[in-house]
Design a protein around this motif. Structure first.
Motif, PDB file in Angstrom:
ATOM      1  N   UNK A 189       0.951  -1.235  -0.003  1.00  0.00           N
ATOM      2  CA  UNK A 189      -0.011   0.111  -0.012  1.00  0.00           C
ATOM      3  C   UNK A 189       0.783   1.053   0.038  1.00  0.00           C
ATOM      4  N   UNK A 190       0.784   1.742  -1.054  1.00  0.00           N
ATOM      5  CA  UNK A 190       1.742   3.111  -1.194  1.00  0.00           C
ATOM      6  C   UNK A 190       0.889   4.346  -1.068  1.00  0.00           C
ATOM      7  N   UNK A 191       0.811   5.325  -0.296  1.00  0.00           N
ATOM      8  CA  UNK A 191       0.020   6.346  -0.313  1.00  0.00           C
ATOM      9  C   UNK A 191       0.726   7.819   0.218  1.00  0.00           C
ATOM     10  N   UNK A 192      -0.174   8.637  -0.431  1.00  0.00           N
ATOM     11  CA  UNK A 192       0.092   9.912  -0.204  1.00  0.00           C
ATOM     12  C   UNK A 192      -0.874  10.798   0.540  1.00  0.00           C
ATOM     13  N   UNK A 193      -0.448  11.297   1.756  1.00  0.00           N
ATOM     14  CA  UNK A 193      -1.393  12.004   2.788  1.00  0.00           C
ATOM     15  C   UNK A 193      -0.953  13.312   3.236  1.00  0.00           C
ATOM     16  N   UNK A 242      -6.836  14.233  -3.595  1.00  0.00           N
ATOM     17  CA  UNK A 242      -7.118  15.216  -5.005  1.00  0.00           C
ATOM     18  C   UNK A 242      -6.755  16.786  -4.335  1.00  0.00           C
ATOM     19  N   UNK A 243      -5.928  17.273  -5.195  1.00  0.00           N
ATOM     20  CA  UNK A 243      -5.652  18.497  -4.951  1.00  0.00           C
ATOM     21  C   UNK A 243      -5.895  19.952  -5.493  1.00  0.00           C
ATOM     22  N   UNK A 263      -6.633  18.259  -9.151  1.00  0.00           N
ATOM     23  CA  UNK A 263      -5.277  17.968  -9.632  1.00  0.00           C
ATOM     24  C   UNK A 263      -4.858  16.814  -8.862  1.00  0.00           C
ATOM     25  N   UNK A 264      -3.960  16.135  -9.407  1.00  0.00           N
ATOM     26  CA  UNK A 264      -2.965  14.999  -8.688  1.00  0.00           C
ATOM     27  C   UNK A 264      -1.854  15.802  -8.233  1.00  0.00           C
ATOM     28  N   UNK A 265      -1.477  15.425  -6.949  1.00  0.00           N
ATOM     29  CA  UNK A 265      -0.315  16.233  -6.360  1.00  0.00           C
ATOM     30  C   UNK A 265       1.085  15.815  -6.933  1.00  0.00           C
ATOM     31  N   UNK A 266       1.877  16.783  -6.805  1.00  0.00           N
ATOM     32  CA  UNK A 266       3.225  16.412  -7.781  1.00  0.00           C
ATOM     33  C   UNK A 266       3.856  15.332  -7.169  1.00  0.00           C
ATOM     34  N   UNK A 319     -18.942  17.672  -7.189  1.00  0.00           N
ATOM     35  CA  UNK A 319     -18.911  16.013  -7.543  1.00  0.00           C
ATOM     36  C   UNK A 319     -18.138  16.154  -9.003  1.00  0.00           C
ATOM     37  N   UNK A 320     -18.130  16.912  -9.712  1.00  0.00           N
ATOM     38  CA  UNK A 320     -17.302  16.782 -11.043  1.00  0.00           C
ATOM     39  C   UNK A 320     -15.851  16.761 -10.832  1.00  0.00           C
ATOM     40  N   UNK A 321     -15.295  17.198  -9.788  1.00  0.00           N
ATOM     41  CA  UNK A 321     -13.766  17.442  -9.614  1.00  0.00           C
ATOM     42  C   UNK A 321     -13.514  16.309  -8.392  1.00  0.00           C
ATOM     43  N   UNK A 322     -14.671  15.715  -7.673  1.00  0.00           N
ATOM     44  CA  UNK A 322     -14.308  14.986  -6.474  1.00  0.00           C
ATOM     45  C   UNK A 322     -13.337  13.697  -6.766  1.00  0.00           C
ATOM     46  N   UNK A 323     -12.356  13.691  -6.116  1.00  0.00           N
ATOM     47  CA  UNK A 323     -11.257  12.437  -6.220  1.00  0.00           C
ATOM     48  C   UNK A 323     -10.945  12.290  -7.644  1.00  0.00           C
TER      49      UNK A 323
END
Length: 147
Positions: free
Chosen positions: A5-9, A57-58, A62-65, A94-98
Motif C-alpha cells: 500500500x503506497x499512499x500520499x497523505x 485530490x489537490x 489535480x494530482x499532487x506533484x 462532484x465533477x472534480x471529486x477525487x
C-alpha cells in the motif's frame, strides 16, 4: 500473497484509508508492506501481487506533484494496481471529486474502479472501504493474481 500500500497523505485522511486496507488485508492472511510516498526509496512494485496506490485530490481536481513523481520513479506500469483516495466535494463539487483517483486509474489501466472517500473514512464510509476491497480481491482472483 504479497501486497503493498503506497499512499500520499497531508491531512491524514488518505493514510486512514491505507490503514483500514492494511487491517483488512492482514485479516485475509495477505502479507502487507506500507510505503508513505515522498519518504525513502521507492519500492520495486513489480515484486508484489497486489499494489494499492492512495492519493488525495489537490487544487480543484489535480494530482499532487509527489504522486506524479512517484509514478515516474516506479519505472513502468504494473498491471495489478488498485487506486484509492480521499477528496472533498466542497472544492469543485462532484465533477472534480477525487479526480486524482480517476487520473491514476486511467494512468495505470487499473481495470477496476477506484475508491473515493469524502474526507475521512470514518463511520459509514468504513463500509465503502470494506466493500471496495472485497471487489478488488474478487477482481484479482479473476485475473489469477490471487492464489
Amino acid at each position: 500473497m504479497k501486497a503493498i500500500i503506497c499512499y500520499l497523505s497531508y491531512s491524514g485522511n488518505t493514510e486512514e484509508v491505507a490503514e483500514l486496507l492494511k487491517e483488512q488485508l492482514k485479516a485475509s492472511d495477505i502479507d502487507i508492506d506500507m510505503h508513505s510516498i515522498g519518504y525513502g526509496v521507492v519500492p520495486n512494485l513489480f515484486e508484489y501481487d497486489l499494489i494499492f496506490i492512495g492519493t488525495f485530490t489537490w487544487d480543484r481536481g489535480s494530482t499532487p506533484e509527489e504522486m506524479k513523481d512517484f509514478a515516474k520513479e516506479v519505472g513502468g506500469k504494473p498491471n495489478n494496481v488498485y487506486v484509492f483516495g480521499s477528496g472533498d466535494t466542497q472544492f469543485g463539487g462532484d465533477e472534480l471529486f477525487c479526480n486524482a483517483v480517476e487520473k491514476l486509474v486511467n494512468f495505470y489501466n487499473s481495470g477496476y474502479p477506484g475508491l473515493k472517500i469524502e474526507q475521512s473514512p470514518r463511520g459509514s464510509q468504513e463500509q465503502l472501504v470494506s466493500k471496495w476491497l472485497e471487489g478488488v480481491l474478487e477482481h484479482a482472483e479473476g485475473k489469477n493474481i490471487r492464489s
